[in-house]
Design a protein around this motif. Structure first.
Motif, mmCIF file in Angstrom:
data_model
loop_
_atom_site.group_PDB
_atom_site.id
_atom_site.type_symbol
_atom_site.label_atom_id
_atom_site.label_comp_id
_atom_site.label_asym_id
_atom_site.label_seq_id
_atom_site.Cartn_x
_atom_site.Cartn_y
_atom_site.Cartn_z
ATOM 1 N N LYS A 33 0.865 -1.179 0.000
ATOM 2 C CA LYS A 33 0.000 0.000 0.000
ATOM 3 C C LYS A 33 0.902 1.228 0.000
ATOM 4 O O LYS A 33 1.750 1.374 0.871
ATOM 5 C CB LYS A 33 -0.850 -0.038 1.264
ATOM 6 C CG LYS A 33 -1.697 1.176 1.492
ATOM 7 C CD LYS A 33 -3.126 0.899 1.130
ATOM 8 C CE LYS A 33 -3.950 2.173 1.108
ATOM 9 N NZ LYS A 33 -5.278 1.952 0.585
ATOM 10 N N GLU A 34 0.732 2.083 -0.963
ATOM 11 C CA GLU A 34 1.591 3.273 -1.012
ATOM 12 C C GLU A 34 0.851 4.472 -0.430
ATOM 13 O O GLU A 34 -0.301 4.735 -0.752
ATOM 14 C CB GLU A 34 2.022 3.560 -2.449
ATOM 15 C CG GLU A 34 2.898 2.454 -2.990
ATOM 16 C CD GLU A 34 3.683 2.857 -4.216
ATOM 17 O OE1 GLU A 34 3.223 3.751 -4.945
ATOM 18 O OE2 GLU A 34 4.754 2.262 -4.441
ATOM 19 N N ILE A 35 1.526 5.168 0.476
ATOM 20 C CA ILE A 35 0.921 6.305 1.159
ATOM 21 C C ILE A 35 1.832 7.507 0.976
ATOM 22 O O ILE A 35 3.038 7.408 1.198
ATOM 23 C CB ILE A 35 0.769 6.009 2.662
ATOM 24 C CG1 ILE A 35 -0.139 4.798 2.851
ATOM 25 C CG2 ILE A 35 0.205 7.223 3.403
ATOM 26 C CD1 ILE A 35 -0.050 4.195 4.218
ATOM 27 N N VAL A 36 1.250 8.630 0.579
ATOM 28 C CA VAL A 36 2.061 9.830 0.415
ATOM 29 C C VAL A 36 1.979 10.651 1.695
ATOM 30 O O VAL A 36 0.893 10.976 2.174
ATOM 31 C CB VAL A 36 1.573 10.673 -0.784
ATOM 32 C CG1 VAL A 36 2.384 11.956 -0.890
ATOM 33 C CG2 VAL A 36 1.682 9.866 -2.073
ATOM 34 N N LYS A 37 3.137 10.930 2.277
ATOM 35 C CA LYS A 37 3.205 11.809 3.453
ATOM 36 C C LYS A 37 4.301 12.830 3.222
ATOM 37 O O LYS A 37 5.427 12.486 2.904
ATOM 38 C CB LYS A 37 3.517 11.002 4.722
ATOM 39 C CG LYS A 37 2.279 10.376 5.334
ATOM 40 C CD LYS A 37 2.449 10.198 6.834
ATOM 41 C CE LYS A 37 1.216 9.554 7.435
ATOM 42 N NZ LYS A 37 0.060 10.468 7.470
ATOM 43 N N ASN A 38 3.977 14.082 3.397
ATOM 44 C CA ASN A 38 4.953 15.160 3.183
ATOM 45 C C ASN A 38 5.693 14.985 1.855
ATOM 46 O O ASN A 38 6.906 15.047 1.798
ATOM 47 C CB ASN A 38 5.963 15.218 4.331
ATOM 48 C CG ASN A 38 5.290 15.517 5.658
ATOM 49 O OD1 ASN A 38 4.078 15.725 5.700
ATOM 50 N ND2 ASN A 38 6.049 15.546 6.715
ATOM 51 N N HIS A 39 4.943 14.707 0.820
ATOM 52 C CA HIS A 39 5.481 14.564 -0.535
ATOM 53 C C HIS A 39 6.442 13.396 -0.697
ATOM 54 O O HIS A 39 7.219 13.348 -1.628
ATOM 55 C CB HIS A 39 6.167 15.868 -0.986
ATOM 56 C CG HIS A 39 5.326 17.078 -0.717
ATOM 57 N ND1 HIS A 39 4.142 17.301 -1.383
ATOM 58 C CD2 HIS A 39 5.469 18.088 0.163
ATOM 59 C CE1 HIS A 39 3.596 18.415 -0.920
ATOM 60 N NE2 HIS A 39 4.382 18.909 0.027
ATOM 61 N N ARG A 40 6.417 12.500 0.256
ATOM 62 C CA ARG A 40 7.228 11.290 0.131
ATOM 63 C C ARG A 40 6.288 10.102 0.042
ATOM 64 O O ARG A 40 5.267 10.058 0.693
ATOM 65 C CB ARG A 40 8.115 11.116 1.376
ATOM 66 C CG ARG A 40 9.124 12.222 1.593
ATOM 67 C CD ARG A 40 10.258 12.153 0.591
ATOM 68 N NE ARG A 40 10.872 10.830 0.560
ATOM 69 C CZ ARG A 40 11.789 10.437 1.445
ATOM 70 N NH1 ARG A 40 12.178 11.217 2.415
ATOM 71 N NH2 ARG A 40 12.308 9.233 1.359
#
Ligand code: GDP
Ligand code: MG
Length: 194
Positions: free
Chosen positions: A52-59
């Protein structure tokens, strides 16, 4: 630390669901990874994981979500399958006192293999069948507080819980990232619906 230093590589974080067979681990994972609930969920025969890919602070954070078959025999190889786990979700069914009692077994297994500093969540599942519940919400909450775990009472069957289940996973991820790097701030509140 992981989050800051691995600047050229997207961080990968291993999350594992543990609990008695039949409590709904595979069904919960389906809600987390956008697959359909299946009434006749076949028991998983081996360990599998879903990315599962999660974007946090553009990462982009790669969350590897591991399913287990919840059987005693795995104790002998627990060290192998728990290896490098960062986030643990213990699952019980509110219909099963026994599955609730078994949480101790899984908790101890994790502490033995991963140390006491795990990021922990506890889910009471099958909330749609609350009329037949054997474990009260208070018991679940109390257990979670005692182990400094995030608590959730959900139903993998009822699609209405999907948002809450995903917010739960998101909150655990945040707790883990803050543990790794106390200066971590979640600047993507609008962007991290996972
Ligand atoms: P696992 O062995 O922990 O992976 O459990 P499964 O996800 O395979 O679920 C076991 C059984 O419980 C299946 O028949 C599911 O359809 C059912 N189940 C799972 N979650 C729920 C839930 O929230 N509510 C209800 N009513 N049934 C559920
Ligand atoms: Mg399963």
């Amino acid at each position: 630390r992981l989050y800051i230093k691995m600047s050229n590589k997207d961080p990968e974080i291993k999350l594992i669901l543990l609990g008695e067979s039949g409590v709904g681990k595979t069904s919960l994972i389906k809600r987390i990874t956008d697959q359909d609930f299946n009434e006749n969920e076949a028991s998983s025969l081996s360990m599998t994981y879903t990315l599962k890919e999660i974007v946090k602070n553009h990462r982009t954070i790669k969350l590897n979500i591991w399913d287990t078959i919840g059987q005693e025999q795995y104790r002998s190889i627990a060290k192998l399958f728990l290896n490098d786990t960062k986030i643990v979700i213990l699952v019980y069914s509110i219909l099963s006192e026994n599955s609730f009692k078994e949480l101790d077994y899984w908790y101890n297994l994790c502490v033995e293999n991963l140390g006491p500093n795990i990021t922990l969540g506890i889910i009471g599942n099958k909330a749609d069948l609350f009329l037949d519940q054997q474990v009260s919400e208070e018991e679940g909450k109390e257990y979670a507080d005692k182990h400094k775990a995030l608590f959730g009472l959900f139903s993998a069957k009822d699609e209405g819980y999907k948002g809450q289940i995903n917010m739960f996973v998101n909150e655990l991820l945040k707790r883990y990232l803050i543990k790794e790097d106390p200066t971590f701030q979640d600047n993507d509140e609008d962007n991290n619906k996972i």
